[in-house]
Design a protein around this motif. Structure first.
Motif, PDB file in Angstrom:
ATOM      1  N   MET A   1       0.846  -1.205   0.000  1.00  0.00           N
ATOM      2  CA  MET A   1       0.000   0.000   0.000  1.00  0.00           C
ATOM      3  C   MET A   1       0.873   1.243   0.000  1.00  0.00           C
ATOM      4  O   MET A   1       1.784   1.380   0.802  1.00  0.00           O
ATOM      5  CB  MET A   1      -0.890   0.007   1.254  1.00  0.00           C
ATOM      6  CG  MET A   1      -1.798   1.211   1.352  1.00  0.00           C
ATOM      7  SD  MET A   1      -2.792   1.197   2.877  1.00  0.00           S
ATOM      8  CE  MET A   1      -1.529   1.553   4.088  1.00  0.00           C
ATOM      9  N   MET A   3       2.030   4.767   1.020  1.00  0.00           N
ATOM     10  CA  MET A   3       1.853   5.312   2.362  1.00  0.00           C
ATOM     11  C   MET A   3       0.983   6.557   2.403  1.00  0.00           C
ATOM     12  O   MET A   3       0.556   6.977   3.456  1.00  0.00           O
ATOM     13  CB  MET A   3       3.219   5.619   2.980  1.00  0.00           C
ATOM     14  CG  MET A   3       4.065   4.392   3.249  1.00  0.00           C
ATOM     15  SD  MET A   3       3.188   3.087   4.139  1.00  0.00           S
ATOM     16  CE  MET A   3       2.793   3.897   5.664  1.00  0.00           C
ATOM     17  N   ARG A   6      -4.801   6.385   2.533  1.00  0.00           N
ATOM     18  CA  ARG A   6      -5.302   5.949   3.825  1.00  0.00           C
ATOM     19  C   ARG A   6      -6.418   4.933   3.639  1.00  0.00           C
ATOM     20  O   ARG A   6      -7.228   5.059   2.737  1.00  0.00           O
ATOM     21  CB  ARG A   6      -5.817   7.162   4.605  1.00  0.00           C
ATOM     22  CG  ARG A   6      -4.721   8.151   4.933  1.00  0.00           C
ATOM     23  CD  ARG A   6      -5.274   9.544   5.106  1.00  0.00           C
ATOM     24  NE  ARG A   6      -5.746  10.059   3.830  1.00  0.00           N
ATOM     25  CZ  ARG A   6      -6.321  11.232   3.682  1.00  0.00           C
ATOM     26  NH1 ARG A   6      -6.501  12.010   4.711  1.00  0.00           N
ATOM     27  NH2 ARG A   6      -6.730  11.636   2.501  1.00  0.00           N
ATOM     28  N   ASP A  12      -6.021   2.093  12.130  1.00  0.00           N
ATOM     29  CA  ASP A  12      -5.380   1.218  11.144  1.00  0.00           C
ATOM     30  C   ASP A  12      -4.227   1.950  10.464  1.00  0.00           C
ATOM     31  O   ASP A  12      -3.150   1.384  10.240  1.00  0.00           O
ATOM     32  CB  ASP A  12      -6.389   0.766  10.082  1.00  0.00           C
ATOM     33  CG  ASP A  12      -7.485  -0.118  10.659  1.00  0.00           C
ATOM     34  OD1 ASP A  12      -7.221  -0.784  11.675  1.00  0.00           O
ATOM     35  OD2 ASP A  12      -8.595  -0.127  10.096  1.00  0.00           O
ATOM     36  N   TYR A  13      -4.469   3.218  10.146  1.00  0.00           N
ATOM     37  CA  TYR A  13      -3.444   4.018   9.474  1.00  0.00           C
ATOM     38  C   TYR A  13      -2.234   4.213  10.385  1.00  0.00           C
ATOM     39  O   TYR A  13      -1.084   4.064   9.965  1.00  0.00           O
ATOM     40  CB  TYR A  13      -4.029   5.365   9.064  1.00  0.00           C
ATOM     41  CG  TYR A  13      -3.026   6.299   8.430  1.00  0.00           C
ATOM     42  CD1 TYR A  13      -2.448   6.002   7.202  1.00  0.00           C
ATOM     43  CD2 TYR A  13      -2.649   7.481   9.071  1.00  0.00           C
ATOM     44  CE1 TYR A  13      -1.527   6.844   6.621  1.00  0.00           C
ATOM     45  CE2 TYR A  13      -1.727   8.333   8.500  1.00  0.00           C
ATOM     46  CZ  TYR A  13      -1.170   8.014   7.273  1.00  0.00           C
ATOM     47  OH  TYR A  13      -0.247   8.847   6.706  1.00  0.00           O
ATOM     48  N   GLU A  15      -1.283   2.296  12.800  1.00  0.00           N
ATOM     49  CA  GLU A  15      -0.587   1.008  12.933  1.00  0.00           C
ATOM     50  C   GLU A  15       0.311   0.749  11.725  1.00  0.00           C
ATOM     51  O   GLU A  15       1.445   0.285  11.864  1.00  0.00           O
ATOM     52  CB  GLU A  15      -1.617  -0.117  13.081  1.00  0.00           C
ATOM     53  CG  GLU A  15      -0.993  -1.463  13.403  1.00  0.00           C
ATOM     54  CD  GLU A  15      -2.042  -2.552  13.609  1.00  0.00           C
ATOM     55  OE1 GLU A  15      -1.730  -3.717  13.306  1.00  0.00           O
ATOM     56  OE2 GLU A  15      -3.162  -2.221  14.055  1.00  0.00           O
ATOM     57  N   SER A  16      -0.190   1.099  10.532  1.00  0.00           N
ATOM     58  CA  SER A  16       0.601   0.841   9.322  1.00  0.00           C
ATOM     59  C   SER A  16       1.837   1.732   9.260  1.00  0.00           C
ATOM     60  O   SER A  16       2.919   1.270   8.893  1.00  0.00           O
ATOM     61  CB  SER A  16      -0.265   1.035   8.074  1.00  0.00           C
ATOM     62  OG  SER A  16      -0.600   2.395   7.894  1.00  0.00           O
ATOM     63  N   LYS A  19       4.719   0.677  11.801  1.00  0.00           N
ATOM     64  CA  LYS A  19       5.624  -0.367  11.307  1.00  0.00           C
ATOM     65  C   LYS A  19       6.708   0.242  10.431  1.00  0.00           C
ATOM     66  O   LYS A  19       7.879  -0.132  10.508  1.00  0.00           O
ATOM     67  CB  LYS A  19       4.834  -1.420  10.524  1.00  0.00           C
ATOM     68  CG  LYS A  19       3.898  -2.257  11.391  1.00  0.00           C
ATOM     69  CD  LYS A  19       3.057  -3.196  10.537  1.00  0.00           C
ATOM     70  CE  LYS A  19       2.071  -3.983  11.404  1.00  0.00           C
ATOM     71  NZ  LYS A  19       1.177  -4.834  10.571  1.00  0.00           N
ATOM     72  N   GLU A  20       6.302   1.193   9.596  1.00  0.00           N
ATOM     73  CA  GLU A  20       7.255   1.862   8.707  1.00  0.00           C
ATOM     74  C   GLU A  20       8.280   2.656   9.514  1.00  0.00           C
ATOM     75  O   GLU A  20       9.483   2.617   9.238  1.00  0.00           O
ATOM     76  CB  GLU A  20       6.489   2.797   7.762  1.00  0.00           C
ATOM     77  CG  GLU A  20       7.328   3.431   6.677  1.00  0.00           C
ATOM     78  CD  GLU A  20       7.663   2.466   5.553  1.00  0.00           C
ATOM     79  OE1 GLU A  20       8.665   2.716   4.861  1.00  0.00           O
ATOM     80  OE2 GLU A  20       6.931   1.474   5.376  1.00  0.00           O
TER      81      GLU A  20
END
Length: 681
Positions: A1, A3, A6, A12-13, A15-16, A19-20
């Motif tokens: 996805m 970045m 959204r 959720d955003y 959390e994603s 990780k980055e």
């Protein structure tokens, strides 16, 4: 996805992107205790800010990839203590271990920064972990490639925030900076920014499913008239208010935008965006935030940093002079909600709208606003008030408007000077002003120039400096500044990056001498000084508020000096219908004005001149050139389909609209009335 796309909820955003971020910034080494979304920013909470100095370039790369600004700060220990006192105490011990005490940190900062930077103030904020450094030359504090800034972070453990020390001392700027360091204000903004973040960092349902939406603009004020500018931009998921002004000099019924209509619900507004600080674009905010109804606005107000400072000055000034029988909020209620945005910075302001400011050339910090709706779905820009003067040979205070929009399908454009004959030259205006001053000097008369606090005053001051420097007016004629003009001028010198290159270089070279106190004498709202100026024999130039003669010191000058035929009243700005300035321009020579609380009749015998060319609005030829230049970029993303013309007298709006129909390839040219809604797509 990708970045910048959204999906799902804001959680959720977050959390994603977490990780980055953690794939680049080691959580344990950097003592990161939390990540959060603040408005359109990502905030990293750390117990060891100094360790981030070694990751400076990686943070910049991350910000570019995420298309988000990333800031670091220490956690709010008071807030944590309310939930877990033991954890707050442990965090405090680690923070204190990793950063120097303020007294030690200040010594280190002064050792790192060269003396030529001219440090004036160092303030430590333990809540956020920031150290605010005010200096005459902030670029020297930052250092080449941010070297000094990074070194301060590494060696002190404090996060440096560097601000320009105003070349002309500005109480307003200091008051605003201290206001934002207040703990209560910080708490309010933290809650507001978190609320905004969890609202905007989700994907619109229509964007996820690929459905088409609609884009509409409702005219709430400033259409077929000048004043009370207000537009409501709506999509399926968003409600954005662009400007919210008043009509100075209008009757109470026509003073405010049309806010009491079924489709306007204050609680549904996602954002307010301000093009600039003038009250005809901002004054109704006092009413909007006053609790005038059961509805309440808790959202953000977006503008440039100079607009914020000038807005605070103008609102304070307006409240002190206003006799309006309407509820008014304190200007601080507006400041609490302001999010400043630089020119060229793109920001998510709703789930389906991104916003970018571009220089409008009207006054300091004025902006044209570009809205990118959806992922490439539609683009609309509001010019606000703008100036597009590219022909002047005499140096100007501000650069011309810069419509560097990457894409555009619709344009909402002002037409204050949209009439066929509305053309004037700045160079001619400066030369004519020089002629008037020389005439008054020979007659030993006084030149009274009513001017807006912000914009025209500084233009006229800079023009007078040019005339003096080139020996085009006598050097011994005193120039007096009355009202809040001097404070607004101080704010101008605090933001050289917003001024023309010529003026910017002067400020870097001369500092406060650009508006030299030996040339410009500040009366400073002092009535006794004002009476001294009035009674003083001999010629003088008086630049004073208000620009349309709606109030302010200019009325006293007219009362005492208006009967002397050796004196000259000079209009340098637009005079709206219904104002005293317009009545005098139209020939009125017997006027009634309030003096010391009593209405007094004055027979004007002084000469009256209008100098066209100083206006901060685009004249007819500039409006045409602006549109032609946009149209020339049709192969570069500009695909104009709709042009909406507003902010002008009806005949002027009609005149420029007909020209657009004949000369610009667009599907629709609209000239709506207030309360009309235009569907763009």
């Amino acid at each position: 996805m990708s970045m910048n796309i959204r999906a799902g909820t804001a959680r959720d955003y977050l959390e994603s992107i977490s990780k980055e971020i953690y794939s680049v910034l080691p959580k344990d080494i950097l003592n990161i205790v939390d990540l959060d979304l603040f408005g359109a920013e990502v905030v990293i909470y750390t117990l060891s800010p100094g360790k981030f100095a070694d990751y400076y370039d990686k943070i910049r790369e991350l910000a570019k990839k995420l298309k988000k600004r990333i800031t670091i700060r220490t956690p709010n220990l008071e807030e944590i203590a309310r939930k877990n006192a033991e954890e707050a105490k442990r965090f405090e011990e680690i923070i204190n271990k990793n950063r120097r005490p303020p007294s030690e940190a200040e010594k280190v900062i002064k050792e790192i920064i060269p003396e030529e930077a001219g440090i004036k103030k160092i303030v430590f904020d333990k809540t956020s972990g920031r150290v605010y450094i005010e200096a005459v030359k902030p670029g020297v504090v930052i250092g080449k490639g941010h070297t000094n800034k990074i070194k301060i972070l590494k060696e002190t453990g404090w996060i440096p925030e560097i601000k320009r020390y105003p070349p002309i001392p500005s109480p307003i700027i200091w008051e605003i900076r201290e206001f934002y360091m207040d703990r209560g204000v910080d708490d309010f903004r933290t809650k507001m920014l978190k609320r905004i973040a969890y609202k905007i960092n989700i994907q619109s349902t229509w964007m996820i499913t690929g459905q088409k939406t609609w884009v509409r603009i409702t005219a709430l004020g400033g259409y077929q008239e000048v004043g009370r500018n207000c537009h409501l931009l709506t999509t399926k998921d968003s409600r954005v208010l662009v400007d919210c002004g008043i009509s100075l000099g209008a009757s109470p019924r026509d003073m405010f935008p049309e806010l009491k209509i079924p489709e306007f619900n204050l609680e549904e507004i996602d954002a307010i965006v301000l093009t600039h600080a003038h009250l005809d674009h901002t004054g109704a905010l006092l009413y909007l935030l006053s609790g005038y109804s059961e509805h309440k606005y808790d959202g953000p107000i977006y503008c440039t940093e100079p607009t914020r400072d000038l807005l605070y000055l103008l609102l304070e000034d307006y409240i002190s002079l206003s006799r309006d029988p309407f509820p008014q909020a304190r200007p601080e209620e507006i400041l609490k909600r302001v999010i400043t945005v630089d020119y060229g910075t793109t920001l998510d302001i709703t789930p389906d709208i991104r916003m970018t400011f571009y220089n409008a050339g009207h006054i300091l910090g004025s902006a044209m606003v570009h809205f990118h709706i959806g992922e490439g779905f539609y683009n609309v820009a509001f010019t606000g008030d703008f100036k597009y003067d590219k022909k002047s040979r005499i140096p100007r205070l501000l650069p011309p408007a810069d419509p560097a929009f990457p894409r555009l399908e619709a344009l909402v454009m002002e037409a204050t000077y949209g009439g066929k004959r509305d053309t004037a030259s700045f160079d001619d205006a400066v030369n004519k002003l020089g002629d008037i001053i020389r005439t008054a000097y020979r007659k030993r008369g006084k030149v009274i120039i009513p001017a807006f606090v912000v914009g025209r005053s500084q233009d006229v001051m800079f023009a007078i400096r040019y005339l003096r420097d080139n020996k085009l007016i006598p050097e011994d004629i005193p120039i007096y500044i009355d009202g809040s003009i001097w404070e607004a001028t101080a704010i101008h010198t605090s933001y050289p990056e917003y001024l023309s290159k010529y003026v910017r270089d002067l400020i870097y070279e001369e500092g406060e001498k650009i508006f030299d106190k030996d040339v410009f004498i500040n009366v400073g709202k002092d009535k006794n000084k004002r009476l001294d100026v009035i009674s003083e024999s001999g010629p003088a130039v008086i630049i004073t508020t208000s620009g349309m003669l709606n109030g302010g010191p200019v009325l006293e000058y007219l009362y005492y000096l208006g009967r002397d035929e050796n004196n000259i009243l000079v209009f340098v700005g637009y005079q709206a219908e219904g104002t005293l300035g317009r009545r005098i321009q139209d020939g009125a020579r017997t006027i009634t004005i309030p003096i010391d609380g009593k209405l007094t009749t004055v027979d004007l015998r002084l000469d009256i001149e209008t100098v066209e060319g100083f206006s901060g609005h685009a004249y007819r030829d500039q409006l045409e050139n602006f549109l032609l230049d946009l149209n020339a970029r049709r192969n570069l993303g500009i695909k104009l389909q709709n042009v909406i013309v507003h902010h002008g007298e009806p005949k002027k709006i009609e005149s420029i609209a007909k020209w657009v129909e004949r000369n610009i390839r667009v599907k629709n040219v609209r000239t709506p009335d207030n309360l009309e809604t235009v569907r763009l797509i």
